[in-house]
Design an enzyme around this catalytic site. Structure first.
Site, mmCIF file in Angstrom:
data_model
loop_
_atom_site.group_PDB
_atom_site.id
_atom_site.type_symbol
_atom_site.label_atom_id
_atom_site.label_comp_id
_atom_site.label_asym_id
_atom_site.label_seq_id
_atom_site.Cartn_x
_atom_site.Cartn_y
_atom_site.Cartn_z
ATOM 1 N N ASP A 147 -42.275 133.679 52.633
ATOM 2 C CA ASP A 147 -43.670 133.329 52.886
ATOM 3 C C ASP A 147 -44.418 134.626 53.204
ATOM 4 O O ASP A 147 -43.795 135.661 53.470
ATOM 5 C CB ASP A 147 -43.726 132.355 54.073
ATOM 6 C CG ASP A 147 -45.135 131.976 54.448
ATOM 7 O OD1 ASP A 147 -45.945 131.754 53.540
ATOM 8 O OD2 ASP A 147 -45.417 131.920 55.658
ATOM 9 N N LYS A 148 -45.736 134.584 53.183
ATOM 10 C CA LYS A 148 -46.519 135.788 53.490
ATOM 11 C C LYS A 148 -47.055 135.751 54.918
ATOM 12 O O LYS A 148 -46.653 136.548 55.762
ATOM 13 C CB LYS A 148 -47.683 135.944 52.501
ATOM 14 C CG LYS A 148 -48.477 137.234 52.710
ATOM 15 C CD LYS A 148 -49.663 137.320 51.788
ATOM 16 C CE LYS A 148 -50.821 136.477 52.251
ATOM 17 N NZ LYS A 148 -51.475 137.003 53.487
ATOM 18 N N LYS A 190 -66.851 124.918 56.380
ATOM 19 C CA LYS A 190 -66.220 126.208 56.092
ATOM 20 C C LYS A 190 -64.894 125.943 55.397
ATOM 21 O O LYS A 190 -64.240 124.921 55.626
ATOM 22 C CB LYS A 190 -66.004 127.020 57.379
ATOM 23 C CG LYS A 190 -64.879 126.506 58.262
ATOM 24 C CD LYS A 190 -64.661 127.406 59.456
ATOM 25 C CE LYS A 190 -63.504 126.865 60.302
ATOM 26 N NZ LYS A 190 -63.380 127.459 61.615
ATOM 27 N N ARG A 200 -58.189 138.042 54.810
ATOM 28 C CA ARG A 200 -58.287 136.584 54.624
ATOM 29 C C ARG A 200 -59.757 136.197 54.693
ATOM 30 O O ARG A 200 -60.442 136.527 55.671
ATOM 31 C CB ARG A 200 -57.489 135.851 55.702
ATOM 32 C CG ARG A 200 -55.989 136.103 55.614
ATOM 33 C CD ARG A 200 -55.278 135.683 56.887
ATOM 34 N NE ARG A 200 -55.378 134.258 57.148
ATOM 35 C CZ ARG A 200 -54.522 133.347 56.667
ATOM 36 N NH1 ARG A 200 -53.514 133.728 55.907
ATOM 37 N NH2 ARG A 200 -54.654 132.077 56.962
ATOM 38 N N GLY A 233 -49.738 130.369 50.063
ATOM 39 C CA GLY A 233 -50.893 129.538 49.729
ATOM 40 C C GLY A 233 -52.176 130.334 49.640
ATOM 41 O O GLY A 233 -53.221 129.787 49.295
ATOM 42 N N ASP A 234 -52.116 131.629 49.933
ATOM 43 C CA ASP A 234 -53.317 132.476 49.906
ATOM 44 C C ASP A 234 -53.811 132.711 48.485
ATOM 45 O O ASP A 234 -53.081 132.506 47.508
ATOM 46 C CB ASP A 234 -53.029 133.825 50.565
ATOM 47 C CG ASP A 234 -53.315 133.768 52.063
ATOM 48 O OD1 ASP A 234 -53.731 132.702 52.532
ATOM 49 O OD2 ASP A 234 -53.117 134.785 52.732
ATOM 50 N N ASP A 274 -42.014 130.957 58.419
ATOM 51 C CA ASP A 274 -42.226 130.715 59.845
ATOM 52 C C ASP A 274 -42.963 129.430 60.151
ATOM 53 O O ASP A 274 -43.068 129.046 61.318
ATOM 54 C CB ASP A 274 -43.013 131.880 60.455
ATOM 55 C CG ASP A 274 -44.474 131.871 60.001
ATOM 56 O OD1 ASP A 274 -44.721 131.623 58.811
ATOM 57 O OD2 ASP A 274 -45.350 132.115 60.845
ATOM 58 N N ASN A 298 -44.981 124.476 56.686
ATOM 59 C CA ASN A 298 -45.118 124.405 55.232
ATOM 60 C C ASN A 298 -44.000 125.143 54.494
ATOM 61 O O ASN A 298 -43.915 125.089 53.276
ATOM 62 C CB ASN A 298 -46.481 124.970 54.800
ATOM 63 C CG ASN A 298 -46.656 126.423 55.208
ATOM 64 O OD1 ASN A 298 -46.056 126.883 56.179
ATOM 65 N ND2 ASN A 298 -47.461 127.151 54.479
ATOM 66 N N ASP A 299 -43.142 125.857 55.232
ATOM 67 C CA ASP A 299 -42.018 126.556 54.604
ATOM 68 C C ASP A 299 -40.701 125.770 54.702
ATOM 69 O O ASP A 299 -39.691 126.210 54.157
ATOM 70 C CB ASP A 299 -41.810 127.927 55.271
ATOM 71 C CG ASP A 299 -43.055 128.800 55.186
ATOM 72 O OD1 ASP A 299 -43.633 128.859 54.091
ATOM 73 O OD2 ASP A 299 -43.436 129.397 56.209
#
Length: 1087
Positions: A397-398, A540, A571, A652-653, A787, A790-791
């Site tokens: 993951d990022k 937003k 981000r 997901g980014d 972490d 979602n992982d």
């Protein structure tokens, strides 16, 4: 008969599954409807007991035995033991029964102890006191006695005992704050709202007057699809920042969502375990072959009348008259029993102990301790230790894994104008509205402390006594960023949000609705009413979800700034608003209420309502937040590449942000040629054309790579793919079989890329990627690390799953096989611990099979010299204790502490990891080498002793040695040979090695002296009496032992000497070539 159940079934199958609503009716406080209302049948619900244990006192023995004998090895030895009991076999049933009993007992004790701990934990939970409102008074009950419909009083910091609907709270606005870390890993505070009709009932007497029913769906495990998510408090969550609440129980015991999520992980098996099972099958075939050969040769030998069974075998006439097939089958089983020790039952116990004890070296490693978090590495399963040394693909993951997940506000862009923290604002048209939007559109809570001289200071009174908490670190960074730009969010009080503006004036906005964030919409909204009565919807979210909904604003300027910040690795979020008229607000309320009260397709209807409401927006601007790269993340990825692993980033980014992080972390280098497989490209060309362009490009790349490698220049390739394109690749096309085979083309492209970035990925897509690589034709070993919640899907899917102890909760940690504090610790876990674990267990497995070949092959040869009479070569005690006592401890210790290469060298030279890749130490040629070595040693031991015995008197009085002395001599040589073989293989010596190795040999000698030196009254035979002493009293016997041990070890010693000589020559040649290259380069530079 239960007619309600019958009626339910008839309704389900007659009305149709799609129209059937599986719901339950709950009476608050167990108050039934008054007489005359519609008839009802009271449903039965379980009590609130939680049961996580597997066994009870009564079913432990049968259930545990059934589970243990499902293992093939245990079942095999049970059959052998039963055969020994039923028929006349050459060895005592004790020889098979005792090792089997030891294995079964140790495992049963371990599993029984673990289940006892589960019982203990269950009792602690089930007996926990809970306050229940009954007849207007609060009474205390044990948690297990709660029933559906009970009204419960919960106080601050108490954990919810079951799933509850929130009726009222101590707060005037009917809200309460909850942490759900034990459920979804999110440690942040979440806001929940009391039911509008009951939030005014604030005392026990008032709550007891409620006459109402709750209609809700039947229990389901999905944590994210509850009825009324804002009202439902789940078991295991904890009440925070709220004095007390009243709530009604709707799901209890094993029907709570927490209990329904108790699911065992799929059993992961390592490559070593698969090799062990394959070797076991081979040795089982060898065992059957030996038994068949001996059975056939026995009857061939007895075909000669002069060689029939002798009279002293004492067989009855009935036994002689039995059919030859029955006799042959019985003899076959007897030979199976005689040779069955070639299958090492104790190997399973030794492997389990090695894995369990070896896992502590990870947990004790001080270099993997993080002082900031105060956490060490955690091992959740020790079954996969050796798999850490076989990883070929790393999926990471990022956010929070490669980066710190510590957000810092960098800038915001309003109508194309950029603002940084503490900047002087210039009064643009939408400037203040933008700042207000960010102060209002969030779920941030203000935590106030009373630590300054015992006085509570609000955020508008003091500067350091209050801080923000939220489920999203991005939101905290944005609110803190607005504070530095002059707009401070103070609190949510009485459904009003308070803001301190630049003039130190408090502005109040009534919070009317919150349209919560979800990963599908990728945005959130709030509807507020200002003090002047104006209605606003502030929204937003990600640029991809905001821009298509915007009808005005300076879109081009904001879009350009968003793209610029994304390239810089920041981000980004976009902010928009929409003024609402009272009529429009009434329509919004009608839409939302209809969706919230729906029992069927509630999520779908809410999504449709949000889609209708969040439209026709006016763009205000965008924000940029930085998530810093973790310490030594780049160094770790570089080391993994050198070790031969391919690293994929699944995030997901957006593509630009993720790509910038990949460059910063050295996943992509500046000379990396990027191949793109994205939605933007597939819109210009068909997916089929894009894939074939890339595959052609890849083939050209291969030619270029060959030429560049010859010239010394190296260019690597990276691939970027997004979630939408991946879905198209994974979806098979039925119309065209050629274009339908996209997966193979995609895999072929990926194989030739050193790194792959997958952006805009949903959690399920992460797992699909891992599964796709696992199922490819090479069947590589995969590792997933992340972490967040979602992982979890990819962590469970990969061969090895590693959780990071980050800021997104502990769900990834709990579902992982291993957990580490920071990404940098992955380097040592793989390159050092993984390397050692694989080397150690490979040696353990090969050594176990080797020493059992040495042990049982002389028994096979002995049958040719005893008329195939099934006479054992070794005494029963030696047969029983060989694997349990005499040879087990040295190899166990070797497999725990052996270090064939220094730890510092492994860290400095990651390429050494490639030497053990692809299960290289458990391949068939190496297995064959160990087996041949075992057969050679067995032949030397047996025939060496046999020829030394031939026509020779060994004792001073001329007495000849008997068969038990012969067997004892062979066994003595055997024990010393296999132990010295381990001595030759040991590189890392400590006092523990010396103690265990020489102690095992001393124990064998002492045991043999005692076993043969005393007449044991419990034995019905004394055949070993004085045998060992008599053998040691003979000088030729000592000489024979020394000669045979030397002859047995000689080939292995010669092999090691030759191998070291060749290795030295190889390194010298490389050194000479390197020196000549350097000299040539120096000459060229001087010229």
């Amino acid at each position: 008969m239960d007619f309600s159940t019958l009626r339910t079934l008839i309704s389900r199958y007659c009305v149709g599954e799609e129209n059937w609503v599986d719901s339950r009716t709950i009476f608050i406080g167990h108050k039934e409807p008054p007489p005359g209302t519609e008839a009802f049948i009271q449903q039965r619900f379980p009590d609130n007991r939680i049961v996580s244990s597997k066994y009870t006192f009564l079913n432990f023995v049968p259930k545990n035995m059934f589970e243990q004998f499902r293992r093939v090895a245990n079942f095999y030895f049970l059959i052998i033991f039963l055969v020994q009991l039923i028929i006349d076999t050459p060895t005592s049933p004790i020889t098979s029964g005792l090792p089997l009993f030891f294995v079964i007992t140790v495992t049963a004790i371990k599993q029984g102890y673990e289940d006892w701990l589960r019982h203990k934990a269950d009792n602690a939970i089930n007996q926990c006191p809970v306050h229940v409102v009954e007849n207007g008074k609060v009474v205390c009950k044990q948690s297990r006695k709660l029933r559906v419909g009970d009204v419960i009083l919960m106080k601050e910091n108490e954990t919810f005992p079951c799933d509850l609907i929130l009726l009222s709270t101590s707060r005037d606005d009917g809200t309460c704050y909850v942490t759900t870390a034990s459920l979804d890993g999110e440690s942040s505070h979440k806001t929940y709202y009391a039911v509008q009709d009951t939030k005014a009932y604030n005392t026990e007497e008032e709550v007891d007057t409620i006459h109402a029913t709750i209609e809700c769906e039947q229990p389901q495990p999905d944590l994210y699809k509850p009825l009324g998510a804002e009202n439902l408090l789940l078991r295991g969550a904890t009440l925070k920042n709220t004095a007390h609440i009243y709530a009604v129980a709707i799901y209890t015991g094993m029907e709570t969502k927490m209990a329904l999520n108790y699911q065992s992980k799929t059993q992961k098996r390592s490559a070593v375990e698969k090799s062990m099972n394959a070797y076991l099958v081979v040795y089982l075939c060898i065992l059957i072959g030996k038994a068949l050969i001996n059975t056939v040769l026995k009857y061939a030998w007895q075909a000669d009348p002069n060689r029939d069974e002798p009279w002293y075998n004492d067989r009855t006439e009935t036994e002689r008259q039995r059919h030859i097939v029955i006799r042959a089958f019985t003899d076959f089983l007897a030979f199976m029993v005689l040779f069955n020790y070639i299958i090492p039952v104790s190997m399973y116990v030794t492997v389990e102990m090695q894995k369990f004890l070896g896992s502590y070296f990870i947990m004790w490693d001080d270099e993997m301790f993080d002082k900031e978090l105060g956490e060490r590495a955690v091992v959740n399963t020790s079954d996969l230790n050796e798999e850490l040394g076989q990883v070929e693909y790393v999926f990471t993951d990022k956010t929070g894994t490669l980066t710190e997940n510590n957000m810092e506000f960098i800038e915001c862009c309003v109508d194309g104008h950029v603002y940084v923290p503490h900047a002087i604002c210039n009064g643009q048209e939408h400037e203040e509205l933008f700042f207000r939007a960010l102060c209002l559109c969030h779920t941030v809570q203000v935590k106030e402390e009373e630590t300054v001289d015992g006085i509570k200071h609000g955020i508008h009174q003091g500067k350091s006594t209050s801080f923000y908490i939220s489920s999203s670190p991005d939101e905290v960074a944005l609110v803190e960023g607005m504070k530095r730009l002059g707009f401070t969010y103070l609190r949510l009080k009485d459904s009003h949000m308070e803001i301190l503006n630049r003039e130190d004036e408090i502005e109040r906005f009534e919070l009317l609705e919150v349209l919560t964030f979800d990963s599908v919409r990728r945005r959130m909204s709030v509807i507020v009413r200002s003090s002047s009565g104006e209605l606003y919807l502030f929204c937003k979210g990600a640029d991809s979800s905001i821009f298509p909904r915007v009808i005005s604003g300076k879109v081009d300027q904001v879009r350009a700034r968003v793209e610029h910040n994304a390239v810089e690795g920041l981000r980004t979020l976009c902010v928009a608003y929409r003024p609402l008229s009272p009529e429009q607000y009434q329509e919004v309320c009608h839409l939302l209420n209809g969706a919230k009260l729906a029992l069927q397709d509630r999520d779908k209807r809410l999504a449709e309502a949000y889609d209708i409401i969040e439209k026709d927006l006016i763009l205000l601007g965008a924000t940029a937040v930085e998530d810093r790269l973790q310490e030594k993340a780049a160094d770790t990825i570089e080391s993994l590449h050198k070790a031969g692993m391919k690293v994929w980033v699944l995030t997901g980014d957006k593509m630009e942000t993720a790509a910038a992080t990949c460059y910063a972390s050295k996943l992509f280098r500046r000379n990396t040629q990027i191949l793109e497989l994205t939605t933007k490209r597939t819109e210009e060309q068909s997916l089929h054309d894009v894939l074939f362009d890339l595959i052609n490009n890849k083939q050209k790349c291969f030619v270029v790579f060959c030429l560049s490698s010859l010239s010394g220049d190296y260019t690597d390739y990276g691939l970027i793919i997004d979630g939408a394109t991946l879905s198209a690749v994974m979806r098979p096309t039925q119309e065209d079989s050629i274009s339908g085979n996209y997966k193979e083309i995609f895999l072929e492209i990926c194989r030739n890329c050193s790194a792959v970035l997958c952006c805009r990925m949903a959690p399920l897509q992460k797992a699909q990627i891992v599964k796709l690589i696992k199922a490819s034709k090479e069947h590589p070993i995969t590792l997933a690390i992340g972490d967040g919640a979602n992982d979890v899907s990819m962590i469970l899917e990969a061969h090895v799953g590693i959780g990071i102890m980050g800021k997104e909760g502990r769900q990834a940690v709990r579902n992982s096989d291993y957990a580490i504090p920071k990404f940098k610790h992955l380097k040592k876990m793989l390159l050092v611990h993984g390397h050692y674990y694989y080397i150690r267990i490979s040696e353990l497995v090969q050594y176990f099979f080797y020493k059992n070949v040495c042990f049982i092959f002389p028994q096979f040869l002995y049958q040719f010299f005893c008329g195939f009479s099934q006479q054992p070569l070794y005494d029963t005690a030696y047969l029983t204790l060989y694997n349990i006592s005499f040879t087990s401890l040295p190899i166990l210790l070797y497999s725990l502490i052996e270090q064939h290469i220094n730890m510092d060298i492994l860290k400095k030279d990651p390429s050494l990891y490639r030497d053990i890749a692809k299960n290289s130490l458990l391949r068939w040629p190496i297995f064959l080498y160990w087996t041949i070595l075992g057969v050679y040693d067995a032949i030397v031991m047996f025939f060496g002793a046999y020829f030394l015995f031939d026509n020779t008197t060994f004792t001073s009085n001329g007495q000849m040695f008997g068969n038990w002395t012969f067997g004892t001599l062979v066994f003595t040589v055997l024990v010393f040979t296999v132990t010295f073989k381990l001595v030759l293989d040991t590189h890392y010596w400590t006092w523990i090695n010396h103690f265990v190795i020489w102690g095992s040999l001393i124990f064998f000698v002492v045991f043999s002296l005692l076993w043969g030196g005393i007449i044991w009254p419990f034995l019905n035979y004394q055949r070993m009496y004085y045998v060992f002493m008599q053998m040691l009293s003979s000088g030729p016997a000592w000489l024979s032992i020394i000669l045979l041990i030397t002859a047995s070890l000689l080939p292995d010693v010669v092999k090691k000497v030759i191998w070291r000589a060749l290795t030295l020559c190889f390194f010298l040649d490389n050194h000479i070539i390197l020196l000549s290259t350097v000299n040539n380069a120096a000459c060229q530079m001087s010229n």
